[in-house]
Design a protein around this motif. Structure first.
Motif, short mmCIF file in Angstrom:
data_model
loop_
_atom_site.label_atom_id
_atom_site.label_comp_id
_atom_site.label_asym_id
_atom_site.label_seq_id
_atom_site.Cartn_x
_atom_site.Cartn_y
_atom_site.Cartn_z
N GLY A 128 6.65 15.03 35.29
CA GLY A 128 6.51 14.28 33.70
C GLY A 128 6.76 15.31 32.91
O GLY A 128 7.10 15.76 31.57
N LYS B 171 3.49 14.69 28.36
CA LYS B 171 4.19 13.73 29.15
C LYS B 171 5.70 13.72 28.74
O LYS B 171 5.06 12.30 28.04
CB LYS B 171 3.71 13.30 30.87
N ASP C 58 -1.02 18.56 27.68
CA ASP C 58 -0.87 17.77 28.80
C ASP C 58 0.31 16.78 28.43
O ASP C 58 -0.39 15.68 29.18
CB ASP C 58 -2.65 17.25 29.15
N GLU D 119 8.04 10.56 28.84
CA GLU D 119 8.28 9.39 29.14
C GLU D 119 8.92 8.61 28.42
O GLU D 119 9.22 8.55 27.38
CB GLU D 119 6.71 8.71 28.89
N ALA E 213 7.66 22.17 34.29
CA ALA E 213 6.19 21.69 34.68
C ALA E 213 5.01 22.73 34.26
O ALA E 213 3.79 22.80 33.90
CB ALA E 213 6.05 21.01 35.91
#
Length: 535
Positions: A99, A140, A138, A142, A129
């Motif tokens: 992520g 991530k 949190d 993408e 990370a």
């Protein structure tokens, strides 16, 4: 924003032949990619790097090998004053792992070295990370899905590679043009420069996209300086020919009327030296494309970069007043305002076949009928904000830099049956015709600004009535574009632009074009720059 060390020029609609302008998908040229670039172990290095990234568990990996040759020639009073010629060759691996982003680059063109660079990129992602988790986030990374483009080749639109022309021919032409200006009465000094770039890029990713591209671009510029021997006062005037995604034919063919422009500069400069200082107040403005392109760049181009609007990017040009919650509702300007983002405009400086994430070049609306309807996106920002896909705005200026969201060719569209510049001027009783860019200032929200120019012509009862000086126009972005009463037709459209748009930390520089017609603005505040400076 633009680096102030090299402010590029625009174009005078009343006095010089136009560059062709409307956006169109560039045709495939007869040129092929330089065989010396193709002879490099492109695919072997990519295979080694991507295989290592996969083996280490990367969710995504891309490989980019670039060779960028940049050269510049400078003359002072028709004599050589300096030159440079450098080539940047290397490759980069970018990954998404756990992520988080990871990035590393190298210059050793061996399979083992490429695999090692991929390992370093994965290690960087793992460290990132950990830092993100320690900060309590949190979020991530993408990427928006994109079609796979396998084994695609794209070459920009040009006739003669400038690096195929002997250096003596380049400096000889600049010297000859400088001598013409120096021979004219009132011209004391002449500075001349030419920048040329030849860019090759190979891209591959774990989804199966592989692209090979080649682009060339040129930025020629001449500046005449006049010095009053009695008072010591001085001023300058620069050519308005814009930088272009073209080859040597731009300087020697019929694309631009260089003879005509050089012949007019001494007379215009002499008039400028004698021109009265503007009286501050409110005026109607007819703004030429040679000036308006820069206002578009600063107040629309940067403001519609979605990473800025979201607050992810604030370097150099700040964030943006055009925040994401206003998409589809913000009244950016008048109903005459139609602005597009475009990675396909022929001869555009930001035109590519594919961006640095393997996304095909596209054209899309940013402002339609005066309303904000779109942004410039890369794959990560597109997925983060719910867009179906990127519009191809990822770019890195060297193999040692990570791709960031960069500006497309952002352009104001002309009215299909719109007026000429002369017709726009004829509708103004008291105003100013603004030609050519010079200095600028805009706040970190891309909202409050002031711009000056190269040449200012007083408009009285629909006619030009001599030059003015010490002029700057000042407004907020929405007030300025809201005051736009009319835009010119396609015959007034010019693709201007710059070589020197800066963004990111560490800083990167990209070339970008901005097309626009002449346009009429009502009731704009005009400052007297000499008075504002307390002189």
């Amino acid at each position: 924003m633009l680096w102030r060390s090299r402010t590029p020029a625009g174009h005078d609609s009343l006095r010089t032949r136009r560059c062709e302008g409307k956006s169109a998908v560039p045709p495939q040229q007869e040129h092929t990619v330089d065989p010396t670039f193709l002879a490099l172990p492109l695919r072997a290095l990519a295979d080694a790097a991507l295989a290592r990234a996969r083996a280490l568990g990367a969710d995504h990996a891309d490989f980019r090998l670039e060779r960028v040759r940049s050269a510049a020639w400078r003359l002072r009073d028709a004599r050589p004053a300096g030159s440079s010629d450098s080539t940047d060759l290397g490759y980069a691996v970018r990954v998404v792992h756990g992520g988080a982003w990871g990035f590393a680059s190298g210059v050793d063109l061996t399979m083992d070295a490429a695999a090692k660079v991929a390992s370093q990129a994965v290690a960087m992602a793992k460290l990132s990370a950990q830092v993100i988790a320690a900060a309590g986030s949190d979020e991530k990374v993408e990427l928006a899905d994109e079609p796979v483009h396998a084994d695609r080749t794209w070459v920009s639109s040009y006739e003669t590679d400038p690096f195929a022309v002997p250096d003596a021919d380049k400096t000889g032409l600049l010297a000859e043009w400088s001598s013409r200006l120096l021979a004219a009465d009132g011209v004391s000094h002449v500075d001349a420069s030419l920048i040329a770039v030849h860019e090759n890029k190979f891209y591959a990713d774990t989804a199966g996209t592989t692209t090979t591209q080649q682009r060339v671009r040129l930025h020629p510029q001449l500046t005449a300086v006049s010095v009053d021997p009695d008072t010591g006062g001085f001023d300058s005037m620069r050519t308005l020919a814009p930088p272009v995604g073209r080859g040597w034919e731009y300087l020697t063919g019929d694309v631009w009327d260089w003879d005509g422009e050089l012949a007019r500069i001494p007379e215009l400069l002499a008039e400028k030296m004698r021109a009265p200082s503007v009286e501050a107040g409110t005026y109607d403005l007819v703004v030429d494309p040679s000036n308006l392109w820069l206002t578009i760049h600063e107040s629309i181009g940067h403001a519609t970069e979605l990473d800025r609007a979201l607050g992810y990017e604030a370097a150099y040009a700040g964030t943006s007043f055009a925040t994401f919650d206003q998409l589809g509702s913000l009244t950016y300007g008048s109903p005459h305002m139609h602005v597009t983002g475009d990675r396909t405009a022929e001869h555009g400086l930001a035109t590519v076949g594919y961006d640095d994430e393997g996304v095909a070049g596209q054209s899309w609306d940013l402002v339609k009928d005066g309303v904000l309807v779109g942004y410039q996106l890369d794959r990560r920002i597109a997925r983060l904000t719910g867009f179906a896909r990127s519009n191809g705005c990822a770019y890195a200026d060297s193999p040692g830099h990570v791709p960031v969201q960069r500006m497309a060719n952002v352009s104001l569209q002309p009215a299909p049956d719109g007026p000429s510049t002369e017709e726009l001027i004829s509708g103004v009783e008291r105003g100013i015709y603004v030609v050519g860019d010079r200095s600028w200032s805009i706040d970190m929200q891309r909202y409050n600004f002031q711009f000056t120019g190269q040449r200012f012509f007083r408009i009285e009862n629909g006619r030009l009535a001599g030059q003015l000086k010490d002029v700057a126009y000042q407004a907020t972005t929405t007030d300025f574009w809201g005051s736009m009463e009319a835009v010119g037709g396609p015959q007034t459209y010019v693709l201007g632009g710059a070589f020197n748009c800066g963004k990111a930390q560490p800083g990167q520089v990209a070339a970008v074009s901005h097309g626009c017609p002449s346009a009429l603005f009502r009731g704009v505040n005009i400052l007297n720059t000499t008075q504002e400076a307390g002189r």
